[in-house]
Design a protein around this motif. Structure first.
Motif, short mmCIF file in Angstrom:
data_model
loop_
_atom_site.label_atom_id
_atom_site.label_comp_id
_atom_site.label_asym_id
_atom_site.label_seq_id
_atom_site.Cartn_x
_atom_site.Cartn_y
_atom_site.Cartn_z
N UNK A 184 0.82 -1.20 0.00
CA UNK A 184 0.00 0.00 0.00
C UNK A 184 0.85 1.25 0.00
N UNK A 185 0.25 2.31 -0.49
CA UNK A 185 0.81 3.66 -0.42
C UNK A 185 -0.36 4.62 -0.51
N UNK A 186 -0.09 5.88 -0.77
CA UNK A 186 -1.17 6.86 -0.79
C UNK A 186 -2.07 6.72 -2.01
N UNK A 187 -1.64 5.96 -3.02
CA UNK A 187 -2.42 5.87 -4.26
C UNK A 187 -3.30 4.63 -4.33
N UNK A 188 -2.81 3.47 -3.91
CA UNK A 188 -3.65 2.28 -3.94
C UNK A 188 -3.08 1.17 -3.07
N UNK A 189 -3.90 0.15 -2.88
CA UNK A 189 -3.54 -1.02 -2.09
C UNK A 189 -3.73 -2.26 -2.95
N UNK A 190 -2.79 -3.18 -2.90
CA UNK A 190 -2.91 -4.40 -3.70
C UNK A 190 -2.57 -5.61 -2.84
N UNK A 191 -3.44 -6.63 -2.91
CA UNK A 191 -3.21 -7.90 -2.22
C UNK A 191 -3.00 -8.99 -3.26
N UNK A 192 -2.55 -10.17 -2.80
CA UNK A 192 -2.15 -11.23 -3.73
C UNK A 192 -2.85 -12.54 -3.39
N UNK A 193 -3.42 -13.17 -4.41
CA UNK A 193 -4.00 -14.50 -4.22
C UNK A 193 -2.89 -15.52 -4.06
N UNK A 241 -10.57 4.10 -8.84
CA UNK A 241 -11.99 3.98 -8.47
C UNK A 241 -12.21 2.95 -7.37
N UNK A 242 -11.13 2.29 -6.91
CA UNK A 242 -11.28 1.20 -5.94
C UNK A 242 -10.43 1.46 -4.70
N UNK A 243 -10.84 0.82 -3.62
CA UNK A 243 -10.10 0.93 -2.35
C UNK A 243 -9.04 -0.16 -2.22
N UNK A 244 -9.17 -1.22 -3.00
CA UNK A 244 -8.20 -2.30 -2.98
C UNK A 244 -8.22 -3.06 -4.28
N UNK A 245 -7.08 -3.63 -4.63
CA UNK A 245 -6.95 -4.43 -5.86
C UNK A 245 -6.40 -5.80 -5.47
N UNK A 246 -6.97 -6.85 -6.04
CA UNK A 246 -6.50 -8.21 -5.78
C UNK A 246 -5.84 -8.75 -7.04
#
Length: 373
Positions: A157-166, A260-265
């Protein structure tokens, strides 16, 4: 909620790496000690060596127990008494052992409530040896030690987006066989709950990336999209989780749709890591969601090539501390209303059966019959 300084446990990482440089530079700013009380799990002798090698000012108070930590001080807890040879820039068994001792002491202290959040400096997994356990990294080790049987989710995460991993830390050839609907649902649920509880988002939106390149909504879908991803997203919707997709990663990041999203997977490591590092290099935080402990770490590697040269940017490390403190406070605020629910002052006596709830009152039923006559 109690207004107090959060106790932040910080492990020194690989003693031949950049851990102490990150720590010293971060706490050279006086306002950091107004924000939190740091407890550095490390070695005064190693810390002094790095201070001299870096030629920077760094004051710390040596303590033997986390309970001795004082506000307004950089508290350095001695996790081992043995002398450790510091060989800056070298991966040695001694530097790995010193990193593990600091981490183990911190995990032990967490179990007895001696600090609030955990932040770790970088280490090298390749020179860590744990009997009976394959050490793949600090997040997995912490999950194994403190997870209480729960599975965590690593979020960048940072100020622009958050990404998690399957899937993470896995050969690309094994990714497709490791992606299941259950896995997607579990990871997205962890992500969703963390966004609400740890990041204080009331109704987060999650984007799920496609596994097969070239897929766009409405186009011909790949096998995994048709059989796994789309049904999983549908089941998430049934659980009240706002998950959308699957989205082609190229278009998704190229068109800045992530905003447009709060998190990306992401389905695998590089799918999420590459755009994350390209869009915001050097500012990221690794956050481990879904566990009792609040844990964050910088995206810096051990950086042997820069050890002792006083060239490291500490921004990611500082942001890791900010992230951990914010998550801890958000959890307190989220959990507080649930801790002491108001008791009912009265009990209604009424029939809640489906038959009664949806039946037509007798008086109203008679009036309907009269109109129909």
């Amino acid at each position: 909620m109690e207004d107090r300084r959060i106790r932040v446990a910080i492990t020194h990482g690989d003693t031949n790496g950049i851990g102490y440089e990150l720590i010293f530079k971060t706490f050279s700013a006086p306002e950091m000690l107004e924000l939190c009380t740091p407890i550095i799990y490390g070695s005064p002798k190693v810390a002094a060596y790095h201070r001299n090698a870096l030629d920077i000012e760094a004051n710390f108070s040596i303590i033997a127990d986390a309970g001795q930590a004082r506000d307004g001080h950089v508290n350095l807890l001695t996790t081992f008494e043995e002398d450790v040879k510091v060989e800056l820039g070298q991966a040695t068994p001694e530097s790995g052992e010193a990193a593990l001792k600091a981490l183990d002491r911190a995990l032990t202290d967490y179990r007895t409530g001696l600090f609030d959040v955990l932040v770790t400096a970088p280490l090298n997994p390749d020179n860590i040896n744990v009997k009976g356990f394959e050490f793949k990294g600090q997040p997995q080790y912490i999950e194994n030690c403190l997870g209480e049987g729960r599975e965590g989710l690593t979020i960048l995460l940072n100020e622009r987006f958050r990404v998690g991993f399957i899937t993470d830390d896995m050969p690309l050839k094994d990714v497709a066989s490791s992606i299941t609907a259950e896995n997607i649902i579990d990871k997205c649920t962890i992500f969703f709950n963390a966004l609400k509880r740890d990041f204080s988002l009331s109704n987060p939106r999650i984007a799920v990336l496609s596994l097969n390149p070239g897929y766009t909504p409405g186009a011909s879908v790949g096998k995994e999209e048709a059989e796994i991803l789309i049904p999983a997203i549908s089941q998430l919707a049934d659980k009240g989780i706002q998950a959308f997709g699957p989205y082609d990663a190229e278009r998704f990041f190229g068109n800045m749709e992530y905003e447009a999203f709060d998190g990306v997977v992401a389905m695998y490591h590089d799918q999420g890591m590459v755009p994350f590092m390209a869009l915001t290099p050097g500012e990221g935080v690794r956050y481990l969601a879904g566990l009792p402990v609040v844990y964050a770490a910088p995206t810096n590697g051990v950086s042997y090539d820069q050890a002792g040269k006083n060239t490291i940017d500490e921004t990611s490390f500082r942001h890791s501390i900010y992230c951990a403190i914010d998550a801890f406070r958000h959890r307190e605020a989220y959990d507080e209303p649930m801790g002491n629910p108001l008791k009912k002052l009265y009990h209604e006596k009424r029939d809640e059966s489906e038959k009664v709830r949806f039946s037509i009152p007798k008086k109203h039923e008679n009036s309907i019959k009269e109109k129909q006559a």
